[in-house]
Design an enzyme around this catalytic site. Structure first.
Site, PDB file in Angstrom:
ATOM      1  N   ASP A   1       0.814  -1.202   0.000  1.00  0.00           N
ATOM      2  CA  ASP A   1       0.000   0.000   0.000  1.00  0.00           C
ATOM      3  C   ASP A   1       0.856   1.263   0.000  1.00  0.00           C
ATOM      4  O   ASP A   1       0.410   2.342  -0.377  1.00  0.00           O
ATOM      5  CB  ASP A   1      -0.895  -0.020   1.247  1.00  0.00           C
TER       6      ASP A   1
ATOM      7  N   LEU B   1      -9.268   5.822   1.309  1.00  0.00           N
ATOM      8  CA  LEU B   1      -9.245   6.911   0.338  1.00  0.00           C
ATOM      9  C   LEU B   1      -7.867   7.155  -0.259  1.00  0.00           C
ATOM     10  O   LEU B   1      -7.687   8.025  -1.086  1.00  0.00           O
ATOM     11  CB  LEU B   1      -9.722   8.211   1.008  1.00  0.00           C
ATOM     12  N   ARG B   2      -6.899   6.347   0.194  1.00  0.00           N
ATOM     13  CA  ARG B   2      -5.549   6.534  -0.304  1.00  0.00           C
ATOM     14  C   ARG B   2      -5.497   6.351  -1.820  1.00  0.00           C
ATOM     15  O   ARG B   2      -4.796   7.075  -2.518  1.00  0.00           O
ATOM     16  CB  ARG B   2      -4.619   5.537   0.379  1.00  0.00           C
ATOM     17  N   ALA B   3      -6.276   5.402  -2.305  1.00  0.00           N
ATOM     18  CA  ALA B   3      -6.305   5.134  -3.742  1.00  0.00           C
ATOM     19  C   ALA B   3      -6.775   6.367  -4.509  1.00  0.00           C
ATOM     20  O   ALA B   3      -6.220   6.719  -5.547  1.00  0.00           O
ATOM     21  CB  ALA B   3      -7.219   3.953  -4.027  1.00  0.00           C
TER      22      ALA B   3
ATOM     23  N   VAL C   1      -3.979   9.015  -4.521  1.00  0.00           N
ATOM     24  CA  VAL C   1      -2.870   8.676  -5.414  1.00  0.00           C
ATOM     25  C   VAL C   1      -3.307   8.800  -6.874  1.00  0.00           C
ATOM     26  O   VAL C   1      -2.571   9.326  -7.711  1.00  0.00           O
ATOM     27  CB  VAL C   1      -2.345   7.252  -5.117  1.00  0.00           C
TER      28      VAL C   1
END
Ligand SMILES: [Zn+2]
Length: 689
Positions: free
Chosen positions: A192, A273-275, A278
């Site tokens: 991740d 929400l990292r996706a 990015v």
């Protein structure tokens, strides 16, 4: 003289991912997955030369920015009139076997304690600050290095503490990792951490392959001349990166484009929400790279293809990759109604990387690579293949990696019995090698290690890394008067220092010897056996073990999977394993003996654990005392001190108890198949006789 970045042929996704990070380090790094021999490392190493140079404070070993020096810099404080210098961006390589000190830096404890001087030798994290930190075989990195790396990456700082003496400094770097998935997967937390992932494979196109070879020849013959020939295009590439960086702050992510980003992320069911962050950052970087100030649907598509594949995986055995149809659908659905964007979006991301230099024929290599690059090539075919008899076609295994879908074009003749699908996997109890090892960090057997609980102390061989304070004081105490101590403060000398001895856990080599013969009886029994071995494999993955698989059936035993990090590969081989025929148990054990002998040479610190899965029967051609042969083979293993477990698979109303007597010959613990899944009960394998 590194290979020029612009001269790399193919690998379009990889080059693009690296370039987007060069434009915007906020994208968060790249993980490159692919088989050996695809020039992954060459491409990464080539990146440094096209990165914009950095301004640093002269003489600072921590790469302080003259405009904003790190207030905690160990070489500081820097004043405004410190001389700035401009130097190339650095690419620092972290070797997988590096020590903790090498990574984070080392404090000279001896000087700190005996002289009161805080002396710090910077590690690789300091070297990589404002540059690239590259880890080849990142999937093999020790757990504790992974933890340190994750901490530094998350905080943008490195922190070293030894016995109350501490140092901290800035460490912001572009993290790039390469790996061969055949050798094992990456911990999800580390996965991740990488902003983007790409799969690479050697190009399928013959012309493209020829161009790769031609350029390689040119480079090897005369690296300097080759580099000179590419110098202009390298400079253009560097300029393009610098221009995109300058443009980056002006790029606007409209609400409509943001909605496309979030729609795509939602469609692929990613965690958190990292996706989304990015993907948005990568889309912005792509727009800047293309010289635009607005983010288009194409930017979002390119970004999603690089940012999402690794964020939607549920367990280490799931297939990576992103389905293009779903992506198209999500993009189309989220298009703003009022503006039916009339530019037809190309099916593939534009590839700006072959801008100035391009002599290669890029179109056409894209889609097959993305579709199949990771599905067939890397997995089954490269290793010495067992006759896997197209078995996987019959029954799509629940846990098989890389979706074999449509793969098996080499339709081999069906074996006498098609492969039995395994039962569902379950949690197994921990099987351990007895005694104390000294192997690489893991989670199975007890071992001396760099981490863990303090069990004693010793005189250090080199410098002290973990001080045993009490024992050091005790060693110094008797000499205080002789050393002329009068007041407070202990008088320490080098010979007083004691290094703490720590006990943690190591990973092992778990070598399975599995009876795949007809003696294992009904399909339902074989399904249970496969399910049990699969469970042991999952356990081995979590405990950071190497695994190997020997199977025996019919005429002989075979090393179905040589010792490897890839639990996935082992699971795939096991799932598609055909069964039936005679039971050459002795051959299986002899094969194990030979395999372990070789592994002891290759990896002497890694202690093996042999797991024999059998009902204890042994049959062969034309009479012969096959049981005695098996006992003799077991005796060889026992004599070599091999720790082993026999998993007794015998079932039915009449039991012969042959597995138990095999266990005795091996000096092994014997347990019934049904006992394997006990509740976290730790069983120590009895010491081999
Ligand atoms: Zn500094």
């Amino acid at each position: 003289m590194t290979y020029p970045f612009g001269a790399v042929v193919g690998m379009d996704d990889m080059r693009l991912a690296l370039l987007l990070n060069a434009v915007s380090p906020a994208v968060g790094g790249v993980l490159v997955r692919g088989e050996k021999g695809t020039a992954k490392s060459t491409t990464v190493r080539a990146l440094a030369a096209v990165l914009p140079p950095v301004d640093v404070v002269a003489g600072c070993r921590f790469a302080c920015d003259p405009a904003a020096p790190d207030p905690e810099c160990p070489d500081g404080p820097h004043s405004a009139d410190d001389r700035p210098v401009t130097r190339p961006a650095r690419l620092v390589e972290l070797p997988v076997g590096a020590s903790e000190d090498r990574l984070v830096g080392s404090l000279d404890l001896e000087r700190a304690l005996t002289e009161g001087v805080k002396s710090f030798e910077p590690g690789l994290l300091a070297g990589a600050h404002r540059g690239v930190l590259y880890v080849d075989e990142v999937n093999l990195l020790h757990d504790h290095l992974v933890d340190l790396l994750l901490d530094a990456a998350a905080l943008g700082r490195a922190y070293v503490e030894r016995e109350g003496v501490s140092v901290r400094h800035a460490a912001r770097f572009l993290l790039v990792g390469t790996m061969n998935p055949e050798e094992g997967e990456l911990r999800p937390q580390l996965l991740d951490r990488f902003g983007l992932t790409v799969e690479v494979a050697a190009p399928r196109d013959a012309d493209l392959r020829a161009e790769v070879v031609r350029r390689r020849f040119g480079y090897d013959a005369d690296p300097a001349a080759f580099a000179a020939a590419w110098a202009v295009s390298e400079r253009e590439l560097a300029d393009q990166i610098a221009a995109a960086r300058a443009l980056l702050p002006s790029v606007v992510l409209s609400d409509a484009a943001l909605r496309q980003v979030t729609s795509v992320c939602a469609a692929f069911d990613v965690d958190g929400l990292r996706a989304d962050l990015v993907t948005a950052r990568a889309a912005i970087a792509h727009a800047a790279w293309c010289g635009r100030t607005d983010v288009t649907e194409d930017d979002v598509r390119v970004a999603a293809r690089l940012a999402l594949p690794h964020r939607r995986r549920r367990n280490p055995f799931d297939a990576p990759g992103l389905d293009d149809d779903t992506l198209d659908q999500a993009l189309t659905d989220s298009r703003p109604d009022d503006d039916p964007d009339d530019d037809p979006t190309p099916p593939e991301g534009t590839d700006p990387t072959d801008g100035p230099d391009d002599g290669s024929p890029p179109p056409g290599d894209g889609s097959p690579d993305h579709q199949d690059g990771h599905s067939g090539g890397a997995e089954g075919e490269s290793a010495p293949a067992p006759e896997d008899g197209g078995a996987a076609d019959e029954q799509p295994p629940t846990t098989a990696p890389r979706g074999e879908g449509g793969g098996h074009t080499d339709a081999a003749p069906a074996p006498e019995k098609a492969a039995v699908a395994p039962d569902a996997a379950f949690r197994v109890q921990r099987l351990e090698v007895p005694g104390i090892g000294a192997g690489a960090a893991g989670r199975r057997s007890k071992a001396r290690s760099e981490r863990g609980r303090v069990v004693g102390s010793r005189r250090p061989e080199g410098s002290v890394t973990k001080l045993h304070l009490v024992d050091t004081v005790l060693a110094a105490a008797p000499h205080q008067r002789a050393r002329g101590r009068t007041g407070a403060g202990l008088r320490l000398q080098h010979e007083d220092l004691r290094q703490a001895t720590l006990e943690g856990r190591e990973g092992n080599l778990v070598l399975f010897v599995v009876d795949a013969s007809g003696s294992m009886g009904a399909r339902s029994r074989m399904a249970a056996v496969k399910g049990a071995v699969l469970s042991l494999l999952m356990d081995a993955y979590q405990r950071r073990d190497k695994v190997g698989l020997i199977t025996f059936r019919g005429g002989d035993a075979e090393l179905t999977l040589p010792p490897t990090w890839s639990v996935e590969a082992a699971a795939a081989r096991l799932t598609s394993l055909p069964t039936g025929g005679r039971t050459p148990l002795a051959a299986g054990l002899l094969r194990a003996h030979e395999t372990l002998r070789l592994e002891r040479v290759r990896d002497p610190q890694r202690r093996p654990l042999l797991v024999v899965v059998t009902d204890g029967r042994a049959t062969g051609p034309r009479g012969g005392d096959h049981l005695s042969d098996a006992r003799r083979a077991a005796g060889l293993l026992a004599a070599a001190g091999t720790a082993s477990v026999v998993v007794d698979c015998e079932s039915g109303p009449v039991r012969l108890g042959l597995a138990a007597s095999l266990g005795t010959a091996l000096g092994a613990q014997t347990m019934r198949l049904e006992e394997l899944g006990a509740e976290s009960l730790v069983r120590t394998v009895r010491e081999a006789a």
